[in-house]
Design a protein around this motif. Structure first.
Motif, mmCIF file in Angstrom:
data_model
loop_
_atom_site.group_PDB
_atom_site.id
_atom_site.type_symbol
_atom_site.label_atom_id
_atom_site.label_comp_id
_atom_site.label_asym_id
_atom_site.label_seq_id
_atom_site.Cartn_x
_atom_site.Cartn_y
_atom_site.Cartn_z
ATOM 1 N N PHE A 188 0.818 -1.208 0.000
ATOM 2 C CA PHE A 188 0.000 0.000 0.000
ATOM 3 C C PHE A 188 0.856 1.264 0.000
ATOM 4 O O PHE A 188 0.474 2.274 -0.599
ATOM 5 C CB PHE A 188 -0.939 0.009 1.204
ATOM 6 N N LEU A 233 -9.044 1.835 -1.834
ATOM 7 C CA LEU A 233 -9.238 1.417 -0.452
ATOM 8 C C LEU A 233 -10.701 1.092 -0.169
ATOM 9 O O LEU A 233 -11.015 0.101 0.497
ATOM 10 C CB LEU A 233 -8.754 2.512 0.504
ATOM 11 N N ASP A 268 -4.553 0.768 5.783
ATOM 12 C CA ASP A 268 -4.984 -0.222 4.792
ATOM 13 C C ASP A 268 -5.323 -1.560 5.454
ATOM 14 O O ASP A 268 -5.399 -2.581 4.788
ATOM 15 C CB ASP A 268 -3.898 -0.427 3.740
#
Length: 396
Positions: free
Chosen positions: A228, A244, A268
């Motif tokens: 991420f 996301l 995340d």
């Protein structure tokens, strides 16, 4: 209708006022209150055949709701209104748009030549139902919040002046009792949205003191998206947010569907628990993981050609956790802590090292081994724990 009230007995306007002000405190739901109000207004001589409340609500999925009562019904129906409704023909030029635009009253005599009245399709629909008159007013709440209430009749000649005057006199009371219930619902919605349904119930029940909570035995799931940092550094901001949200939808909806509770999103990653007081909680967790993996596979297929597939790791453990309020004196977080949570986090980190997207502890695996096919991956050292931990992979 309460069993001690004769539905055929006549009421006066004062009876309706007294009921609104002193006898509705135990009615939690605005739709039930509105339906009973309409029935009482009929008994007070108001020739109602249809009434509706149009409410703007603060909800992550819906802009508002319509509460509709039809003559003869003991209950009202609720229809949720999507955020994009303002671009649709049913909203453009409608009474709701006019009221939100600042109109203080709408009166449409439906028994007159349609060419002389407003052109919006809602009036044709009401006319086709045999209604003769329609009136709508803004319903004002504090801080400038504006909603709408509308009443219709099929009386020949429509509402008379006395009917209109009675309805207008009741508007402030209706605004007051509806706002109380909307605020209560809003508080519940916000808590469900930001801390989860179960934690929200506990907070509403009074668990607001730092350190308050309970020890709960639960299955713990921690999930994290791989790479991420690279994605967020190289992608446009809006694309990262969309990614996301899609990822969290894929993971979260199966968890909620199978009885889990997401306690927090961490960048995340997410933390969810399945309390073991619920039958088959551990099996439900793996069913949620199965569906989440399917949803992630579908998401990867849908993404633009040439995009690297999104990868993730899931760590699962079971144990006792402290479930409650932690934080500073003025800012609290309702969460779970304890060695079991730490173990789930360590297992999630090991998924990358071992190349297994889903890792389960032996303690959790023993509770589901008879129902699910698991892969034994041996004992492995886990940071922060003295003894190696026996692990299993799940590929469902």
């Amino acid at each position: 209708m309460p069993p001690d009230i004769d539905p055929a007995a006549a009421l006066t306007e004062n009876d309706v006022v007294r009921w609104l002000t002193t006898e509705t405190r135990d009615q939690r739901f605005i739709d039930n209150l509105f339906a009973e109000l309409c029935l009482r207004l009929q008994r007070a001589g108001i020739p109602l055949k249809r009434a509706s409340l149009h409410l703007l609500i603060q909800h992550p999925q819906w802009l508002g709701a319509r509460i509709l009562w039809i003559n003869g019904a003991q209950e009202a129906t609720i229809t949720r209104v999507d955020y994009d409704v303002t671009q649709r023909p049913e909203f453009i030029g409608s009474p709701v748009e006019e009221i939100q635009g600042g109109v203080s009253e709408i009166r449409e005599r439906l028994d007159r030549d349609p060419a002389q009245g407003r052109k919006h399709g809602v009036y044709d629909e009401l006319r086709a139902q045999g209604l003769t008159d329609y009136v709508a007013w803004p319903m004002l709440h504090t801080l400038g919040k504006k909603h709408m209430v509308a009443f219709s009749t099929d009386r020949v000649g429509g509402f008379d002046d006395a009917h209109i005057a009675t309805l207008q006199r009741l508007l402030p009371l209706l605004a007051l009792v509806s706002e109380i219930r909307m605020k209560n619902r809003l508080a519940r919605t916000l808590l469900e949205t930001y801390v989860g349904a179960h934690a929200g119930e506990m907070i509403l029940a009074g668990a607001t003191r730092r350190g308050s909570g309970a020890t709960v035995r639960a299955a713990i799931l921690i999930c994290d998206l791989r790479d991420f940092t690279r994605i967020s550094d190289s992608w446009p901001r809006d694309d990262v947010i969309d990614l996301l949200n899609d990822y969290f939808d894929a993971m979260s909806e199966p968890i909620a569907r199978h009885g889990g509770e997401i306690l927090k999103f961490m960048g995340d990653g997410l933390l969810a628990i399945f309390p073991l007081d619920e039958p088959k909680a551990c099996a439900n967790l793996l069913r949620a993981v199965t569906e989440a993996r399917q949803a992630m596979a579908a998401l990867n297929e849908k993404r633009a050609a040439g995009s690297a597939p999104l990868r993730y790791g899931i760590g699962v453990h079971v144990g006792d956790v402290m479930y409650g309020n932690i934080g500073s004196k003025a800012r609290l977080d309702f969460t779970v802590i304890g060695p079991a949570v730490n173990m789930a986090s360590r297992l999630e980190a090991l998924t990358k090292q071992l190349g297994k997207p889903v890792l389960l502890s032996r303690e959790f695996a023993d509770l589901v081994a008879s129902e699910f096919k698991l892969e034994h991956v041996g004992e492995h050292s886990v940071r922060g724990f003295a003894e190696p931990i026996e692990l299993f992979a799940y590929h469902g």
